[in-house]
Design a protein around this motif. Structure first.
Motif, PDB file in Angstrom:
ATOM      1  N   THR A  93       0.846  -1.184   0.000  1.00  0.00           N
ATOM      2  CA  THR A  93       0.000   0.000   0.000  1.00  0.00           C
ATOM      3  C   THR A  93       0.884   1.236   0.000  1.00  0.00           C
ATOM      4  O   THR A  93       2.110   1.136   0.127  1.00  0.00           O
ATOM      5  CB  THR A  93      -0.879   0.050   1.263  1.00  0.00           C
ATOM      6  OG1 THR A  93      -0.007   0.163   2.413  1.00  0.00           O
ATOM      7  CG2 THR A  93      -1.736  -1.197   1.406  1.00  0.00           C
ATOM      8  N   ASP A  96       1.184   5.854   3.841  1.00  0.00           N
ATOM      9  CA  ASP A  96       0.288   6.493   4.801  1.00  0.00           C
ATOM     10  C   ASP A  96      -0.736   5.499   5.340  1.00  0.00           C
ATOM     11  O   ASP A  96      -1.532   5.824   6.226  1.00  0.00           O
ATOM     12  CB  ASP A  96      -0.425   7.679   4.162  1.00  0.00           C
ATOM     13  CG  ASP A  96      -1.245   7.282   2.937  1.00  0.00           C
ATOM     14  OD1 ASP A  96      -0.862   6.295   2.266  1.00  0.00           O
ATOM     15  OD2 ASP A  96      -2.249   7.952   2.644  1.00  0.00           O
ATOM     16  N   VAL A  97      -0.709   4.276   4.819  1.00  0.00           N
ATOM     17  CA  VAL A  97      -1.620   3.216   5.246  1.00  0.00           C
ATOM     18  C   VAL A  97      -0.795   2.107   5.904  1.00  0.00           C
ATOM     19  O   VAL A  97       0.114   1.564   5.278  1.00  0.00           O
ATOM     20  CB  VAL A  97      -2.403   2.624   4.049  1.00  0.00           C
ATOM     21  CG1 VAL A  97      -3.343   1.520   4.527  1.00  0.00           C
ATOM     22  CG2 VAL A  97      -3.159   3.712   3.309  1.00  0.00           C
ATOM     23  N   TYR A  99      -0.844  -1.440   6.793  1.00  0.00           N
ATOM     24  CA  TYR A  99      -1.650  -2.611   6.458  1.00  0.00           C
ATOM     25  C   TYR A  99      -0.808  -3.865   6.617  1.00  0.00           C
ATOM     26  O   TYR A  99       0.356  -3.877   6.183  1.00  0.00           O
ATOM     27  CB  TYR A  99      -2.147  -2.492   5.006  1.00  0.00           C
ATOM     28  CG  TYR A  99      -2.974  -3.677   4.555  1.00  0.00           C
ATOM     29  CD1 TYR A  99      -4.346  -3.705   4.775  1.00  0.00           C
ATOM     30  CD2 TYR A  99      -2.368  -4.766   3.937  1.00  0.00           C
ATOM     31  CE1 TYR A  99      -5.101  -4.798   4.371  1.00  0.00           C
ATOM     32  CE2 TYR A  99      -3.114  -5.863   3.546  1.00  0.00           C
ATOM     33  CZ  TYR A  99      -4.477  -5.866   3.757  1.00  0.00           C
ATOM     34  OH  TYR A  99      -5.218  -6.952   3.369  1.00  0.00           O
ATOM     35  N   GLN A 104      -0.541  -2.607  13.025  1.00  0.00           N
ATOM     36  CA  GLN A 104      -0.236  -1.173  13.024  1.00  0.00           C
ATOM     37  C   GLN A 104       0.896  -0.826  13.985  1.00  0.00           C
ATOM     38  O   GLN A 104       1.791  -0.048  13.649  1.00  0.00           O
ATOM     39  CB  GLN A 104      -1.482  -0.359  13.378  1.00  0.00           C
ATOM     40  CG  GLN A 104      -2.500  -0.280  12.247  1.00  0.00           C
ATOM     41  CD  GLN A 104      -3.531   0.796  12.478  1.00  0.00           C
ATOM     42  OE1 GLN A 104      -3.200   1.874  12.943  1.00  0.00           O
ATOM     43  NE2 GLN A 104      -4.781   0.514  12.155  1.00  0.00           N
ATOM     44  N   GLY A 123      -1.821   7.143  -0.283  1.00  0.00           N
ATOM     45  CA  GLY A 123      -3.227   7.052  -0.668  1.00  0.00           C
ATOM     46  C   GLY A 123      -3.592   5.767  -1.372  1.00  0.00           C
ATOM     47  O   GLY A 123      -4.776   5.441  -1.499  1.00  0.00           O
ATOM     48  N   GLN A 124      -2.594   5.009  -1.814  1.00  0.00           N
ATOM     49  CA  GLN A 124      -2.870   3.756  -2.519  1.00  0.00           C
ATOM     50  C   GLN A 124      -3.344   2.702  -1.525  1.00  0.00           C
ATOM     51  O   GLN A 124      -2.628   2.344  -0.591  1.00  0.00           O
ATOM     52  CB  GLN A 124      -1.611   3.262  -3.220  1.00  0.00           C
ATOM     53  CG  GLN A 124      -1.757   1.966  -3.978  1.00  0.00           C
ATOM     54  CD  GLN A 124      -2.553   2.117  -5.275  1.00  0.00           C
ATOM     55  OE1 GLN A 124      -3.745   1.870  -5.289  1.00  0.00           O
ATOM     56  NE2 GLN A 124      -1.889   2.519  -6.337  1.00  0.00           N
ATOM     57  N   PRO A 125      -4.561   2.174  -1.688  1.00  0.00           N
ATOM     58  CA  PRO A 125      -5.079   1.158  -0.754  1.00  0.00           C
ATOM     59  C   PRO A 125      -4.516  -0.225  -1.066  1.00  0.00           C
ATOM     60  O   PRO A 125      -3.688  -0.395  -1.972  1.00  0.00           O
ATOM     61  CB  PRO A 125      -6.590   1.215  -1.003  1.00  0.00           C
ATOM     62  CG  PRO A 125      -6.708   1.608  -2.445  1.00  0.00           C
ATOM     63  CD  PRO A 125      -5.556   2.539  -2.718  1.00  0.00           C
ATOM     64  N   SER A 126      -4.998  -1.210  -0.344  1.00  0.00           N
ATOM     65  CA  SER A 126      -4.496  -2.588  -0.491  1.00  0.00           C
ATOM     66  C   SER A 126      -5.242  -3.295  -1.625  1.00  0.00           C
ATOM     67  O   SER A 126      -6.126  -4.104  -1.387  1.00  0.00           O
ATOM     68  CB  SER A 126      -4.671  -3.369   0.819  1.00  0.00           C
ATOM     69  OG  SER A 126      -6.029  -3.348   1.217  1.00  0.00           O
ATOM     70  N   LEU A 127      -4.866  -2.994  -2.851  1.00  0.00           N
ATOM     71  CA  LEU A 127      -5.478  -3.617  -4.018  1.00  0.00           C
ATOM     72  C   LEU A 127      -4.779  -4.937  -4.318  1.00  0.00           C
ATOM     73  O   LEU A 127      -3.569  -5.063  -4.146  1.00  0.00           O
ATOM     74  CB  LEU A 127      -5.371  -2.677  -5.221  1.00  0.00           C
ATOM     75  CG  LEU A 127      -5.989  -1.284  -5.022  1.00  0.00           C
ATOM     76  CD1 LEU A 127      -5.695  -0.393  -6.215  1.00  0.00           C
ATOM     77  CD2 LEU A 127      -7.484  -1.387  -4.763  1.00  0.00           C
ATOM     78  N   ASN A 130      -1.522  -5.146  -6.239  1.00  0.00           N
ATOM     79  CA  ASN A 130      -0.321  -4.542  -5.653  1.00  0.00           C
ATOM     80  C   ASN A 130       0.626  -5.601  -5.100  1.00  0.00           C
ATOM     81  O   ASN A 130       1.846  -5.414  -5.092  1.00  0.00           O
ATOM     82  CB  ASN A 130      -0.693  -3.610  -4.495  1.00  0.00           C
ATOM     83  CG  ASN A 130      -1.405  -2.345  -4.941  1.00  0.00           C
ATOM     84  OD1 ASN A 130      -1.656  -2.160  -6.125  1.00  0.00           O
ATOM     85  ND2 ASN A 130      -1.737  -1.493  -3.989  1.00  0.00           N
TER      86      ASN A 130
END
Length: 257
Positions: A93, A96-97, A99, A104, A123-127, A130
């Motif tokens: 990710t 800033d995330v 995951y 955490q 800003g890229q989420p856990s797609l 990825n």
């Protein structure tokens, strides 16, 4: 603050495409260290937990930095046993995330004391797409890949595919039939080397002079055993280490302090 790496990382030339941008939090000097990648299942059996931690800890003591992906199971065990100041986590990710959310606290500690890398901007989420890129980066960074447990149909097998393409040496723990079909298949095909002697394995990659004697009880405590089980196995050490403040009891389980 999230920063970008402004120097060439030669190990990453082995990737299909050298990362256009590599973001980081932490201490980039860890990239200059000898490195071993450790990956495996999110649901390790107790045997795998014990020896994943022993491998990571002894490699770390011998001066080798441990690389993994921060996932539940084997990844987190490897990061923790290596010590947060001697581990590199590769994120799937943006930085800033943190995951997975369950880790955490661990990730925050690695950001502060170790190194967290990502190919993905903030800003890229856990797609799902990825993670193959993350896995390729994990494998590329290490001088070798250790797989401590894997099913045949698992994400870990994708990491193994990357290692084979990069011609990285692959090492596995020996398992009983039916316990780790992915690593057993690798052994049956002659694609991996089993680790039978951890000390002998470690000295191939690090300095034997740096390795401390193994404390079997503390290695056992890394598996977070139930208090009554620990007392049954190590009665005297349980009470001694409680008095010394080396262990604590939480929710009926023992943990290192």
């Amino acid at each position: 603050m999230i920063q970008t790496i402004d120097f060439h990382v030669p190990e990453l030339e082995m990737m299909k495409v050298y990362p256009k941008t590599l973001y980081y939090l932490g201490k980039i000097e860890l990239l200059k260290r000898p490195k071993i990648s450790i990956v495996g299942t999110r649901h390790p059996i107790n045997y795998t937990k014990i020896y994943t931690q022993e491998l990571a800890r002894k490699l770390s003591l011998a001066g080798v930095c441990i690389v993994s992906g921060g996932a539940q199971g084997v990844d987190a065990l490897a990061h923790q046993a290596a010590g947060v100041s001697n581990t590199i986590m590769v994120a799937g990710t943006g930085l800033d995330v943190r995951y997975p959310a369950i880790h955490q606290k661990l990730i925050a500690e690695i950001e502060k004391e170790g190194l967290v890398l990502s190919q993905f901007e903030a800003g890229q989420p856990s797609l799902k797409w990825n993670f193959p890129l993350r896995n390729e980066l994990i494998v590329a960074l290490g001088d070798a890949l250790i797989v401590t447990q894997a099913d045949l149909k698992s994400g870990t097998m994708h990491s193994i595919e990357f290692a084979l393409k990069m011609q990285k040496p692959i090492y596995v723990l020996p398992h009983h039939l039916g316990e780790s079909e992915g690593t057993n298949w690798l052994l049956s095909q002659g694609l991996a080397t089993p680790i039978y002697d951890i000390e002998a394995f470690v000295v191939q990659f690090g300095s034997a002079d740096l390795i401390d004697e193994t404390d079997d009880f503390l290695v056992y405590c890394d598996t977070h055993p139930f208090y009554h089980d620990a007392v049954a196995k190590f009665a005297e050490k349980v009470f001694e280490y409680e008095c010394l403040g080396k262990i604590k009891v939480e929710n009926g389980r023992i943990k290192r302090t």
